[in-house]
Design a protein around this motif. Structure first.
Motif, mmCIF file in Angstrom:
data_model
loop_
_atom_site.group_PDB
_atom_site.id
_atom_site.type_symbol
_atom_site.label_atom_id
_atom_site.label_comp_id
_atom_site.label_asym_id
_atom_site.label_seq_id
_atom_site.Cartn_x
_atom_site.Cartn_y
_atom_site.Cartn_z
ATOM 1 N N ALA A 109 2.567 10.864 -8.956
ATOM 2 C CA ALA A 109 4.165 10.938 -8.430
ATOM 3 C C ALA A 109 5.343 10.848 -10.225
ATOM 4 O O ALA A 109 6.129 11.019 -10.051
ATOM 5 C CB ALA A 109 5.151 9.264 -7.936
ATOM 6 N N SER A 110 4.638 9.659 -10.897
ATOM 7 C CA SER A 110 5.269 10.331 -12.673
ATOM 8 C C SER A 110 5.496 11.608 -13.394
ATOM 9 O O SER A 110 5.787 11.960 -13.685
ATOM 10 C CB SER A 110 5.369 9.006 -13.159
ATOM 11 O OG SER A 110 4.392 8.845 -14.087
ATOM 12 N N LYS A 141 1.747 10.596 0.368
ATOM 13 C CA LYS A 141 0.792 10.788 2.169
ATOM 14 C C LYS A 141 -0.796 9.256 2.164
ATOM 15 O O LYS A 141 -0.181 8.067 2.669
ATOM 16 C CB LYS A 141 0.554 11.631 2.776
ATOM 17 C CG LYS A 141 2.197 12.447 3.048
ATOM 18 C CD LYS A 141 1.417 13.548 3.883
ATOM 19 C CE LYS A 141 3.073 14.184 4.585
ATOM 20 N NZ LYS A 141 2.768 14.806 4.614
ATOM 21 N N LYS A 142 -1.709 10.181 0.966
ATOM 22 C CA LYS A 142 -2.663 9.117 0.726
ATOM 23 C C LYS A 142 -1.900 7.535 0.984
ATOM 24 O O LYS A 142 -2.976 6.656 1.023
ATOM 25 C CB LYS A 142 -3.771 9.502 -0.457
ATOM 26 C CG LYS A 142 -4.613 10.847 0.045
ATOM 27 C CD LYS A 142 -5.105 10.923 -1.235
ATOM 28 C CE LYS A 142 -5.237 12.432 -0.763
ATOM 29 N NZ LYS A 142 -5.880 13.100 -2.253
ATOM 30 N N ALA A 143 -1.258 7.162 0.357
ATOM 31 C CA ALA A 143 -0.696 5.362 0.212
ATOM 32 C C ALA A 143 -0.443 4.761 0.782
ATOM 33 O O ALA A 143 0.607 3.996 0.638
ATOM 34 C CB ALA A 143 -0.023 5.712 -1.866
ATOM 35 N N GLY A 144 -0.058 5.654 2.291
ATOM 36 C CA GLY A 144 0.346 5.372 3.640
ATOM 37 C C GLY A 144 1.560 5.268 3.887
ATOM 38 O O GLY A 144 2.472 4.499 4.645
ATOM 39 N N LEU A 248 11.460 8.912 0.850
ATOM 40 C CA LEU A 248 9.821 8.112 2.246
ATOM 41 C C LEU A 248 10.806 7.967 2.987
ATOM 42 O O LEU A 248 12.082 7.302 3.206
ATOM 43 C CB LEU A 248 9.690 6.897 1.112
ATOM 44 C CG LEU A 248 9.634 7.589 -0.681
ATOM 45 C CD1 LEU A 248 9.222 6.138 -1.811
ATOM 46 C CD2 LEU A 248 8.208 8.089 -0.568
ATOM 47 N N ALA A 249 9.469 7.269 3.978
ATOM 48 C CA ALA A 249 9.195 6.812 5.009
ATOM 49 C C ALA A 249 8.288 6.378 5.468
ATOM 50 O O ALA A 249 7.596 6.768 5.451
ATOM 51 C CB ALA A 249 9.847 8.389 6.394
ATOM 52 N N ASN A 250 9.604 5.058 6.280
ATOM 53 C CA ASN A 250 7.694 3.806 7.086
ATOM 54 C C ASN A 250 6.953 4.992 7.832
ATOM 55 O O ASN A 250 7.924 5.540 8.521
ATOM 56 C CB ASN A 250 8.393 2.536 7.026
ATOM 57 C CG ASN A 250 7.377 1.704 8.175
ATOM 58 O OD1 ASN A 250 7.412 2.562 9.578
ATOM 59 N ND2 ASN A 250 6.884 1.098 7.570
#
Length: 339
Positions: A109-110, A141-144, A248-250
């Protein structure tokens, strides 16, 4: 006396009856099926929050009051680290975070913050709305977490100083500069033989004032709102890093929404992001004039020598190794050869 008291009692009774009749109707009109919290770290007046308020109102209207988005600006719900924990646990449903900070959870992400990678906004949007952005969203998305398609703008970062303008990489030799607590910044300024000091933002003004550091780097909007022009003389438009906010969304909260509501929410969030980008670019253009009037002396250095210095110092090769070939190739596809 008794008459006025009797009248008052009758009036109160009538109000109670009318209230009783009216209340369920009002409650029905106001109660949302989904009330979600959106947290961010920016002031209420920042374009991000101005556009977020419009977006929340549009979503409410288009879902007939079914979806109510409540905005909590300015770190009201905690620091970025706190809110990242909350979005993962479901304590908040939505959160905007800089990719540079999100990298503690999602290393890729950086990548948008790589030094001197992006020459201008056109190149930024080509990459972040294109394949590079899609790759980063896949990693998020892979990070949940869920993430919206459009990244919001935080702006290009500029370098300020109390001692001298930065006209080329040599001016950074031995330069005591405050950087955020992040390996990417430290690594870049060390490649320039500068003396980077990781200091939390709340302490930046006093660190500049007492000359613990000579300079710092931030987008113009932050240089203005934090009044750093009071303790700095020069602003070099280095554009050395571009930074944006992922929306971002939960995941559990997002998947709980019916598909039609999800479509309305996502469409409005992404449309607001595009408007916020235009607002932020305009804001930065106006801020240069305002800050010059407050005593900051501006200069615009040539970028090529900075890139060359980072290349020979091995900075690009080091970070290519960290991000991996796939992400790096997508970055170079947008910006040209770096390493």
């Amino acid at each position: 006396m008794s008459f006025s008291r009797r009248t008052l009692l009758k009036a109160s009774a009538a109000t109670a009856v009318l209230g009783g009749i009216g209340a369920p109707h009002v409650a029905r009109a106001q109660s949302a099926e989904f009330t979600y919290k959106y947290a961010n770290n920016l002031p209420d007046t920042h374009p991000l929050n101005v556009r977020a308020k419009e977006m929340a109102a549009a979503i409410k209207t288009e879902t007939n009051g079914k979806f109510d988005l409540q905005i909590f600006p300015n770190n009201q719900l905690g620091s970025d680290t706190d809110m990242l924990s909350q979005i993962r646990s479901g304590g908040v449903e939505f959160f905007t975070l800089s990719g540079l900070i999100l990298s503690t959870l999602v290393p890729a992400a950086s990548i948008n913050g790589i030094g001197f990678a992006f020459p201008d906004y056109d190149t930024v949007w080509k990459a972040m709305d294109g394949d590079l952005g899609a790759h980063v969203r896949g990693e998020i998305k892979k990070a949940g977490l869920e993430v919206m398609d459009k990244i919001w703008d935080n702006g290009f970062r500029q370098t300020t100083s109390s001692s001298k303008p930065v006209t080329g990489p040599d001016d950074l030799k031995g330069f005591k500069i405050r950087v955020p607590v992040s390996p990417l910044w430290t690594s870049m300024f060390k490649a320039f033989d500068a003396a980077p000091a990781s200091i939390n933002f709340s302490e930046v003004y006093s660190a500049l004032q007492t000359k613990i550091v000579e300079g710092q780097e931030n987008p113009l909007a932050i240089i203005s709102t934090a009044k750093l022009y009071e303790v700095q003389k020069y602003c070099s438009l280095t554009n050395h890093m571009w930074d944006g906010f992922w929306f971002l969304a939960n995941r559990r909260a997002w998947e709980k929404l019916p598909q039609d509501v999800r479509t309305v929410v996502a469409r409005n969030i992404n449309a607001a992001a595009v408007k916020e980008r235009e607002d932020t670019a305009k804001l930065n253009a106006n801020l240069q004039q305002e800050l010059a009037a407050k005593g900051l002396t501006f200069n615009q250095p040539t970028v090529a020598p900075f890139r060359d210095k980072l290349r020979t110092a091995g900075f690009y090769a080091e970070w290519k190794g960290k991000y991996g070939d796939q992400a790096w190739d997508l970055l170079e596809k947008a910006v040209g050869k770096l390493s």
